[in-house]
Write an enzyme that holds these catalytic residues in place. Structure first.
Site, PDB file in Angstrom:
ATOM      1  N   LYS A 175     -28.048  26.252 -48.725  1.00 43.31           N
ATOM      2  CA  LYS A 175     -29.086  25.236 -48.544  1.00 43.31           C
ATOM      3  C   LYS A 175     -29.227  24.879 -47.064  1.00 43.31           C
ATOM      4  CE  LYS A 175     -26.540  22.782 -51.103  1.00 43.31           C
ATOM      5  NZ  LYS A 175     -25.879  21.742 -51.935  1.00 43.31           N
ATOM      6  N   THR A 207     -31.376  10.121 -49.957  1.00 45.94           N
ATOM      7  CA  THR A 207     -30.846  11.483 -50.026  1.00 45.94           C
ATOM      8  C   THR A 207     -29.407  11.527 -50.545  1.00 45.94           C
ATOM      9  OG1 THR A 207     -30.130  11.296 -47.709  1.00 45.94           O
ATOM     10  CG2 THR A 207     -32.301  12.278 -48.135  1.00 45.94           C
ATOM     11  N   GLY A 209     -26.504  12.153 -52.752  1.00 44.48           N
ATOM     12  CA  GLY A 209     -26.277  12.919 -53.967  1.00 44.48           C
ATOM     13  C   GLY A 209     -27.210  14.095 -54.182  1.00 44.48           C
ATOM     14  N   THR A 210     -27.940  14.510 -53.149  1.00 43.82           N
ATOM     15  CA  THR A 210     -28.877  15.614 -53.343  1.00 43.82           C
ATOM     16  C   THR A 210     -28.163  16.907 -53.727  1.00 43.82           C
ATOM     17  OG1 THR A 210     -28.850  15.960 -50.946  1.00 43.82           O
ATOM     18  CG2 THR A 210     -30.704  14.720 -51.854  1.00 43.82           C
ATOM     19  N   GLY A 211     -27.041  17.203 -53.074  1.00 42.45           N
ATOM     20  CA  GLY A 211     -26.314  18.428 -53.386  1.00 42.45           C
ATOM     21  C   GLY A 211     -25.754  18.421 -54.795  1.00 42.45           C
ATOM     22  N   CYS A 212     -25.172  17.293 -55.200  1.00 37.98           N
ATOM     23  CA  CYS A 212     -24.647  17.156 -56.561  1.00 37.98           C
ATOM     24  C   CYS A 212     -25.764  17.342 -57.577  1.00 37.98           C
ATOM     25  CB  CYS A 212     -24.027  15.772 -56.761  1.00 37.98           C
ATOM     26  SG  CYS A 212     -22.667  15.363 -55.658  1.00 37.98           S
TER      27      CYS A 212
END
Length: 271
Positions: A175, A207, A209-212
């Site tokens: 990402k 933004t 927690g976007t990866g989770c």
């Protein structure tokens, strides 16, 4: 049969990341969520003030007890915290009883706080990646796993994604959000080659927690049978669609005074 997804990750009291975000994502995408806790954190939208790991043997006991009773169709791993926990989880998931494994190698919070040590990074690299179907690092995490400086341009991402693929995962979604710019660029590397996708960046401060959320959305869609074995592109695109909507609606929630959470139930209930 009801699709079931498992998250193996840490807790976020603010609800925007970690197990809490994963369970919300599973529910929003029509999947029954199960969870194994690897760590407790003291955090809010401004940062992390403390991490309390769950003993590795008890993490393994949680996984084993769950899988002895519940059929799990896909698993997402998030913050594992320590090398011992990484090894325990890698052993527990190696037989694939828990379905395809999506690994979000959580190492640094959105706030910039580091969440794991060097031994844990080494264990993810050598013991967890070879048993997962997809790993979803961001730019700093990819650099940590490869032991190289972080990419500074989009042009560097494909080579790093291919280098990560050589560590053993079935596929890599690198990402590029940390690179900034008007577009958000992600690179998907599989045995069939590299695909670069670009989308307009959502201008928002929500933004956390976007990866989770992205990795748990991929796991949820996989549990529902989207894409099929080894076909990650349609799964990733649908997961990115979901995250895009959640980002657009995040600021409407008005949670916290730092990086607020995305709205996991955007389109289900209004803020």
């Amino acid at each position: 049969m009801t699709p079931v997804a498992l998250t193996v990750a840490g807790s976020d009291p603010s609800g925007g990341a970690g197990v809490q975000a994963d369970l919300k994502t599973f529910s929003a995408l029509g999947v029954y969520g199960t969870a194994v806790l690897t760590a407790l954190t003291a955090q809010n939208t401004r940062g992390v003030t403390g991490v309390h790991p769950v003993p590795a043997a008890f993490v393994g006991e949680q996984v084993g007890t769950l899988l002895a009773d519940v059929t799990v169709h896909a698993t997402k791993t998030g913050m594992l915290g320590t090398a011992d926990v990484v090894r325990e989880v890698a052993v527990a998931l190696a037989d694939r009883v828990a379905g395809p494994v999506v690994c979000d190698p959580v190492m640094v919070a959105t706030s910039g706080d580091r969440l794991v040590d060097d031994d844990a990074i080494a264990a993810v690299r050598s013991e967890l990646l070879p048993v997962v179907e997809l790993v979803t690092p961001n730019v700093p995490e990819a650099a940590a796993l490869l032991g190289v400086p972080p990419a500074t341009t989009v042009d560097e991402l494909p080579a790093q994604a291919e280098a990560l693929l050589e560590l053993g995962p079935g596929a890599v979604l690198l990402k590029g959000g940390h690179l900034g710019g008007a577009e958000s660029v992600d690179v998907l590397a599989t045995a069939d080659g590299v695909v670069v996708t670009r989308r307009p960046r959502v201008d928002t401060s929500a933004t956390h927690g976007t990866g989770c959320t992205l990795s748990s959305a991929i796991a949820a869609l996989t549990a529902r049978g989207v894409g099929g074995p080894g076909r990650w592109e349609p799964v990733v695109e649908q997961a990115r669609d979901y995250l895009h909507r959640a980002l657009q609606a995040g600021e409407s929630l008005g949670i916290g005074s730092g990086h607020g959470p995305v709205h996991h139930f955007a389109g289900v209930w209004p803020a």
